[in-house]
Scaffold this motif. Structure first.
Motif, PDB file in Angstrom:
ATOM      1  N   THR A 165     -20.926  30.912  25.262  1.00  0.00           N
ATOM      2  CA  THR A 165     -22.010  29.937  25.115  1.00  0.00           C
ATOM      3  C   THR A 165     -22.508  29.909  23.675  1.00  0.00           C
ATOM      4  OG1 THR A 165     -23.887  31.426  25.568  1.00  0.00           O
ATOM      5  CG2 THR A 165     -22.721  30.511  27.475  1.00  0.00           C
ATOM      6  N   LEU A 166     -23.124  28.779  23.345  1.00  0.00           N
ATOM      7  CA  LEU A 166     -23.556  28.530  21.976  1.00  0.00           C
ATOM      8  C   LEU A 166     -24.988  27.990  22.010  1.00  0.00           C
ATOM      9  CD1 LEU A 166     -22.069  28.550  19.158  1.00  0.00           C
ATOM     10  CD2 LEU A 166     -21.767  26.102  19.484  1.00  0.00           C
ATOM     11  N   HIS A 167     -25.850  28.528  21.119  1.00  0.00           N
ATOM     12  CA  HIS A 167     -27.278  28.199  21.150  1.00  0.00           C
ATOM     13  C   HIS A 167     -27.849  28.045  19.742  1.00  0.00           C
ATOM     14  CE1 HIS A 167     -27.088  29.460  25.381  1.00  0.00           C
ATOM     15  NE2 HIS A 167     -26.261  30.376  24.928  1.00  0.00           N
ATOM     16  N   GLU A 168     -28.986  27.350  19.691  1.00  0.00           N
ATOM     17  CA  GLU A 168     -29.617  27.127  18.389  1.00  0.00           C
ATOM     18  C   GLU A 168     -30.234  28.423  17.833  1.00  0.00           C
ATOM     19  OE1 GLU A 168     -32.767  24.257  18.434  1.00  0.00           O
ATOM     20  OE2 GLU A 168     -33.027  24.321  16.257  1.00  0.00           O
ATOM     21  N   THR A 169     -30.887  29.178  18.723  1.00  0.00           N
ATOM     22  CA  THR A 169     -31.645  30.341  18.231  1.00  0.00           C
ATOM     23  C   THR A 169     -31.233  31.642  18.938  1.00  0.00           C
ATOM     24  OG1 THR A 169     -33.375  30.187  19.921  1.00  0.00           O
ATOM     25  CG2 THR A 169     -33.675  28.856  17.919  1.00  0.00           C
ATOM     26  N   TYR A 170     -31.642  32.743  18.339  1.00  0.00           N
ATOM     27  CA  TYR A 170     -31.419  34.066  18.929  1.00  0.00           C
ATOM     28  C   TYR A 170     -32.049  34.137  20.318  1.00  0.00           C
ATOM     29  CZ  TYR A 170     -31.303  39.140  19.433  1.00  0.00           C
ATOM     30  OH  TYR A 170     -31.070  40.411  19.908  1.00  0.00           O
ATOM     31  N   GLU A 171     -33.257  33.583  20.436  1.00  0.00           N
ATOM     32  CA  GLU A 171     -33.991  33.660  21.705  1.00  0.00           C
ATOM     33  C   GLU A 171     -33.286  32.831  22.785  1.00  0.00           C
ATOM     34  OE1 GLU A 171     -35.448  32.987  18.706  1.00  0.00           O
ATOM     35  OE2 GLU A 171     -36.145  35.072  18.510  1.00  0.00           O
ATOM     36  N   ASP A 172     -32.789  31.682  22.413  1.00  0.00           N
ATOM     37  CA  ASP A 172     -32.041  30.873  23.392  1.00  0.00           C
ATOM     38  C   ASP A 172     -30.850  31.677  23.923  1.00  0.00           C
ATOM     39  OD1 ASP A 172     -33.727  28.757  22.998  1.00  0.00           O
ATOM     40  OD2 ASP A 172     -32.345  27.614  21.716  1.00  0.00           O
ATOM     41  N   ALA A 173     -30.163  32.367  23.024  1.00  0.00           N
ATOM     42  CA  ALA A 173     -29.008  33.164  23.449  1.00  0.00           C
ATOM     43  C   ALA A 173     -29.470  34.312  24.350  1.00  0.00           C
ATOM     44  CB  ALA A 173     -28.249  33.688  22.234  1.00  0.00           C
ATOM     45  N   GLU A 174     -30.615  34.884  24.016  1.00  0.00           N
ATOM     46  CA  GLU A 174     -31.135  35.977  24.850  1.00  0.00           C
ATOM     47  C   GLU A 174     -31.464  35.469  26.261  1.00  0.00           C
ATOM     48  OE1 GLU A 174     -32.282  39.580  23.586  1.00  0.00           O
ATOM     49  OE2 GLU A 174     -34.433  39.181  23.808  1.00  0.00           O
ATOM     50  N   ARG A 175     -32.025  34.285  26.347  1.00  0.00           N
ATOM     51  CA  ARG A 175     -32.274  33.694  27.675  1.00  0.00           C
ATOM     52  C   ARG A 175     -30.955  33.500  28.426  1.00  0.00           C
ATOM     53  NH1 ARG A 175     -36.834  31.404  25.268  1.00  0.00           N
ATOM     54  NH2 ARG A 175     -35.628  29.848  24.156  1.00  0.00           N
ATOM     55  N   GLN A 176     -29.919  33.158  27.669  1.00  0.00           N
ATOM     56  CA  GLN A 176     -28.616  32.963  28.307  1.00  0.00           C
ATOM     57  C   GLN A 176     -28.063  34.288  28.848  1.00  0.00           C
ATOM     58  OE1 GLN A 176     -27.456  30.028  28.999  1.00  0.00           O
ATOM     59  NE2 GLN A 176     -25.829  31.028  30.187  1.00  0.00           N
ATOM     60  N   VAL A 177     -28.289  35.367  28.113  1.00  0.00           N
ATOM     61  CA  VAL A 177     -27.875  36.688  28.601  1.00  0.00           C
ATOM     62  C   VAL A 177     -28.533  36.941  29.962  1.00  0.00           C
ATOM     63  CG1 VAL A 177     -28.197  39.173  28.228  1.00  0.00           C
ATOM     64  CG2 VAL A 177     -27.390  37.712  26.351  1.00  0.00           C
ATOM     65  N   LYS A 178     -29.819  36.621  30.044  1.00  0.00           N
ATOM     66  CA  LYS A 178     -30.532  36.833  31.317  1.00  0.00           C
ATOM     67  C   LYS A 178     -29.968  35.948  32.428  1.00  0.00           C
ATOM     68  CE  LYS A 178     -34.674  38.686  29.279  1.00  0.00           C
ATOM     69  NZ  LYS A 178     -35.809  38.300  28.420  1.00  0.00           N
ATOM     70  N   GLU A 179     -29.677  34.695  32.096  1.00  0.00           N
ATOM     71  CA  GLU A 179     -29.067  33.816  33.105  1.00  0.00           C
ATOM     72  C   GLU A 179     -27.738  34.386  33.574  1.00  0.00           C
ATOM     73  OE1 GLU A 179     -28.840  29.236  32.951  1.00  0.00           O
ATOM     74  OE2 GLU A 179     -26.736  29.802  32.763  1.00  0.00           O
ATOM     75  N   ALA A 180     -26.951  34.875  32.621  1.00  0.00           N
ATOM     76  CA  ALA A 180     -25.633  35.427  32.976  1.00  0.00           C
ATOM     77  C   ALA A 180     -25.793  36.631  33.908  1.00  0.00           C
ATOM     78  CB  ALA A 180     -24.869  35.814  31.723  1.00  0.00           C
ATOM     79  N   VAL A 181     -26.758  37.485  33.597  1.00  0.00           N
ATOM     80  CA  VAL A 181     -26.994  38.651  34.463  1.00  0.00           C
ATOM     81  C   VAL A 181     -27.362  38.180  35.875  1.00  0.00           C
ATOM     82  CG1 VAL A 181     -28.559  40.594  34.869  1.00  0.00           C
ATOM     83  CG2 VAL A 181     -27.576  40.242  32.580  1.00  0.00           C
ATOM     84  N   GLU A 182     -28.207  37.162  35.961  1.00  0.00           N
ATOM     85  CA  GLU A 182     -28.592  36.647  37.285  1.00  0.00           C
ATOM     86  C   GLU A 182     -27.395  36.059  38.025  1.00  0.00           C
ATOM     87  OE1 GLU A 182     -31.448  37.215  38.846  1.00  0.00           O
ATOM     88  OE2 GLU A 182     -31.887  38.374  37.027  1.00  0.00           O
ATOM     89  N   ILE A 183     -26.540  35.361  37.308  1.00  0.00           N
ATOM     90  CA  ILE A 183     -25.342  34.777  37.934  1.00  0.00           C
ATOM     91  C   ILE A 183     -24.449  35.891  38.471  1.00  0.00           C
ATOM     92  CG2 ILE A 183     -23.174  33.550  37.447  1.00  0.00           C
ATOM     93  CD1 ILE A 183     -24.828  31.816  35.439  1.00  0.00           C
ATOM     94  N   TYR A 184     -24.238  36.932  37.670  1.00  0.00           N
ATOM     95  CA  TYR A 184     -23.379  38.033  38.122  1.00  0.00           C
ATOM     96  C   TYR A 184     -24.017  38.782  39.302  1.00  0.00           C
ATOM     97  CZ  TYR A 184     -20.042  37.544  34.263  1.00  0.00           C
ATOM     98  OH  TYR A 184     -19.074  37.076  33.399  1.00  0.00           O
ATOM     99  N   LYS A 185     -25.336  38.926  39.282  1.00  0.00           N
ATOM    100  CA  LYS A 185     -25.999  39.553  40.446  1.00  0.00           C
ATOM    101  C   LYS A 185     -25.686  38.768  41.714  1.00  0.00           C
ATOM    102  CE  LYS A 185     -30.249  41.618  38.538  1.00  0.00           C
ATOM    103  NZ  LYS A 185     -31.718  41.406  38.543  1.00  0.00           N
ATOM    104  N   LYS A 186     -25.876  37.453  41.641  1.00  0.00           N
ATOM    105  CA  LYS A 186     -25.589  36.596  42.805  1.00  0.00           C
ATOM    106  C   LYS A 186     -24.140  36.749  43.243  1.00  0.00           C
ATOM    107  CE  LYS A 186     -28.570  32.598  42.429  1.00  0.00           C
ATOM    108  NZ  LYS A 186     -28.640  31.200  41.971  1.00  0.00           N
ATOM    109  N   PHE A 187     -23.252  36.773  42.250  1.00  0.00           N
ATOM    110  CA  PHE A 187     -21.818  36.870  42.505  1.00  0.00           C
ATOM    111  C   PHE A 187     -21.501  38.177  43.251  1.00  0.00           C
ATOM    112  CE2 PHE A 187     -17.667  38.307  40.538  1.00  0.00           C
ATOM    113  CZ  PHE A 187     -16.843  37.401  41.184  1.00  0.00           C
ATOM    114  N   PHE A 188     -21.963  39.301  42.708  1.00  0.00           N
ATOM    115  CA  PHE A 188     -21.654  40.581  43.342  1.00  0.00           C
ATOM    116  C   PHE A 188     -22.395  40.716  44.681  1.00  0.00           C
ATOM    117  CE2 PHE A 188     -20.730  41.804  38.803  1.00  0.00           C
ATOM    118  CZ  PHE A 188     -19.366  41.951  38.989  1.00  0.00           C
TER     119      PHE A 188
END
Lengths: 483, 483
Positions: A165-188
């Protein structure tokens, strides 16, 4: 019948090899290239259920599937490794095409940060195009020098789902990390695979990452296996490719990235985490066959005809209700031989039909997980089977979580930590001052690996001391013997 | 508006490159390896629709999906090429892992007959296990020395669907060839891609095949493109691997095989075969977006709000009815600019909503294929859109078939055949004595390629002579300029 779990736990490697081969999931060790395997039809169906699930989760959260080339030219890959310690030592190189030597060596992709960032730099020039979330499901190659294992440590990982993923700011990318963690939680969670989430220590993060969050699970032999990672990449790769975008405020700057991946190991965990000495128990949610029906032969042909007709009716009704059921009519095998193979294939429910069931209009159902049987009326079939499948799915998940939790201990006693890790009994969590030096020393002292600090469930260590330096603890560290 | 088809036909290569890049289907020529491309999200969705379709067709006819390793060791591949002229000159070789030279060179699979036959010889020992029908959808690699083209002639084919089947007898394998031909007919019919089916001449069959049946289509520039092949392999590969099975009569013998494949070219045909100078027209059956809704701005904000609300309602209703619709609300683009890009993406229907539509509770719909518009009442929306999508799908198929048929001529005049082929106008079919020599001479005389004889629609040539040797004709041969 009593369930035994000796082979499963104490000879897990042997158990797993036996299951994959004899259960016809995955052929490993016979194809004449080290560290690669063949997905057989039965195993492939599980793989398809897993890839369908992750596709759905990613598609529904704005990720777009793409497909990048398998080959990465040396100079593209080197641009990265000049800046970051890279994958170079484990890359396969293509050097010849036909009889010609190639001008530029081509790497079989070990991961795709470099090729994706390069193309993104051609496609994206403004914050207005962001965020971008790409993913692909592909083969990646690692020239592993460690001992290889089927699905777990491979030279060709055939089921590498990598998101970028690609984002404008560091914080946007950090939010994406959190989204990814939530997606993987749902997956597992959906797959019933238990996990702990750790922030990997600095010395063990992904090459090029600001930080790495990892999902680990504990296998039946109590070793820890990494099953997913999420990386905040910051501007490392965009700087390497001198890739700038126009920001909202009009300035030009390098965009921020994340990447996150899962692999064939998810399927290894699915097959391994619920089992016994008869084989695995597949979660009904991903089991290619939900119910196997086995006719128990009688002495006369007429009764046998009635029995197989009765079986046909059951199979038809289940399949009509979207419950995949097969009948094993093989005349050359005894019921006992059939029980053996279908247990080894992990089919969640077995229906046995003999003269008694036909005469009394009954169905005998046996659960693969508990090996307990019940008799029900024929008319209850679909309802009861559906209930049992759901119950098995829940129980497997519950059991797997309990098993994992029972193998995680917390202690502030270094000796206890050492002893526990020597006995290979899972994850040990200890208070820690927060310094890398103490973390590295801990690895040495306990001859194990630091998984990192808890990501989303910090422990209260306000009155505790670091087990190494005795200074006040700031956090905990998880330690384990890993694959 | 008049439809023009100049660029599409006379500068087809340029048209195709422009569509793939500007329509964001597939990025080609910018990734720094020759002959490979990047599937972009929009193109990937078409690819997914195509792979879903072929999976359904194969699964429902007893084929089982598997996944074999990408790497084939040199000795395995050479076993084949010792017996059969092989792929060796176009194989990529991996010679290094990390810094080590590999003991055995590894080929990137050009196709998988050798690796699959080798594993089958371990798995299968009796006629009771037959027939076996495997398939996989994978990347294959060809070190092409000819000029590469996006999707059409690649060094990495990313969408190679290869099926491999195993049978007790030659006749069983022959029946499988027929089944495969029927499956491909259904596949291309569903996609609206017209084809001719030819039995390839002996000198142009697959390396190792007894015979090869091929599907060809005619592209907009009147060149012929092979889009699918079916091979009867006989016992060639099973003999190479000394792979015998026990037959029904108790004897041991080599089993018989078939293999059949399709590639990225199917998607090239899908995008190319219906088009005009505005871009392609996608078949609604595989179009990722069925309807694009474009608000036509009014002068005041209040009206504009009404227009976008009206558009939202339309999108919601279509999507609720499983008709994928998107609204292009981009405030920075004019309606004209939006028309341009969505036509270039081939979206089958466009809805334009301005003040007039809102005031009169109407919807203006424009067909991408005819560029004709109609106004309907808002309440007819779903029914009318569904009808139009179905109609477009039928019309595209009909037009593509008519276009192809108009480019196939039959003649017994060699000069006419030559002239037609010089002008590159499709396929020429001529009477033929059945001898290879005359076929080869025909290729020379016409400077074209023999596609072979009609597979399932032989022409009556009872009073005709071979155009080369003038002996009585036994069949016809198809000739063309090919990709």
């Amino acid at each position: 019948m009593k369930i035994t779990r000796e082979k499963w736990q104490t000879d897990f490697s042997e158990w797993f090899d036996w299951v994959l081969k004899e259960g016809e999931f995955y052929d490993y060790g016979r194809y004449p290239v080290k560290g690669v395997g063949v997905w057989l039809p039965y195993g492939f169906k599980i793989r398809r259920a897993v890839t369908d699930l992750i596709r759905n989760l990613l598609d529904s959260t704005g990720h777009e599937e793409v497909l990048f080339p398998m080959l990465i030219p040396e100079d593209l890959l080197r641009r990265e490794s000049e800046h970051i310690r890279g994958f170079e030592s484990e890359v396969y190189w293509v050097t010849k095409g036909g009889k010609d030597d190639l001008d530029v060596k081509l790497a079989l992709r070990p991961t795709s940060e470099t090729s994706i960032t390069f193309m993104e730099s051609l496609w994206i020039s403004s914050y207005k195009q962001l965020p971008k979330k790409y993913y692909q499901i592909v083969s990646v190659f690692r020239y592993e020098t460690k001992a290889t294992r089927p699905m777990i440590r491979l030279r060709e990982l055939t089921t590498f789902k990598e998101a970028h993923t690609l984002h404008e700011t560091y914080e946007d990318a950090e939010r994406q990390v959190k989204e990814a963690v939530e997606i993987y939680k749902k997956f597992f969670d959906e797959l019933g695979i238990p996990y702990v989430i750790s922030k990997r220590p600095d010395w063990d993060k992904f090459a090029g990452a600001v930080y790495t969050i990892a999902f680990d699970t504990i296998m039946p032999d109590s070793r820890v296996m990494q099953i997913g990672t999420v990386h905040h990449l910051g501007q490392h790769f965009t700087k390497v490719f001198d890739f700038k975008i126009q920001k909202k405020d009009g300035s030009l700057d390098y965009p921020h990235q994340t990447s996150y991946g899962i692999s064939d190991r998810v399927i290894a965990a699915l097959i391994a985490l619920n089992g016994d000495d008869h084989g695995p128990v597949l979660n009904p949610k991903i089991a290619p066959i939900k119910v196997v029906i086995i006719p128990i032969p009688a002495k006369d042909d007429e009764t046998n005809k009635k029995i197989t007709d009765y079986c046909d009716g059951i199979a038809e009704e289940l399949n009509k209700n979207s419950i995949n059921a097969v009948i094993d009519k093989n005349p050359e095998k005894t019921p006992g031989e059939k029980f053996y193979i279908w247990e080894l294939k992990g089919v969640p429910l077995r229906i046995e039909i003999g003269q008694r069931e036909v005469n009394n209009n009954m169905v005998y159902i046996k659960r693969r997980d508990t090996l307990q049987g019940i008799s029900i009326g024929r008319s209850e079939l679909v309802q009861k089977v559906s209930e049992l499948l759901m119950k098995i799915s829940e129980d497997l998940k519950k059991n797997a979580w309990e098993m994992m939790k029972s193998k995680i201990i917390y202690t502030d006693d270094l000796d206890e930590a050492k002893k526990t890790l020597e006995n290979r009994s899972g994850i040990v969590e200890v208070p820690w001052c927060g310094e890398n030096d103490c973390g590295l020393k801990l690895q040495e002292l306990t001859n194990s690996r630091v998984l990192g600090s808890p990501y989303d469930s910090a422990r209260d260590v306000s009155n505790k001391s670091c087990v190494v330096c005795k200074k006040p603890a700031k956090d905990t560290l998880r330690l384990a013997k890993t694959y």
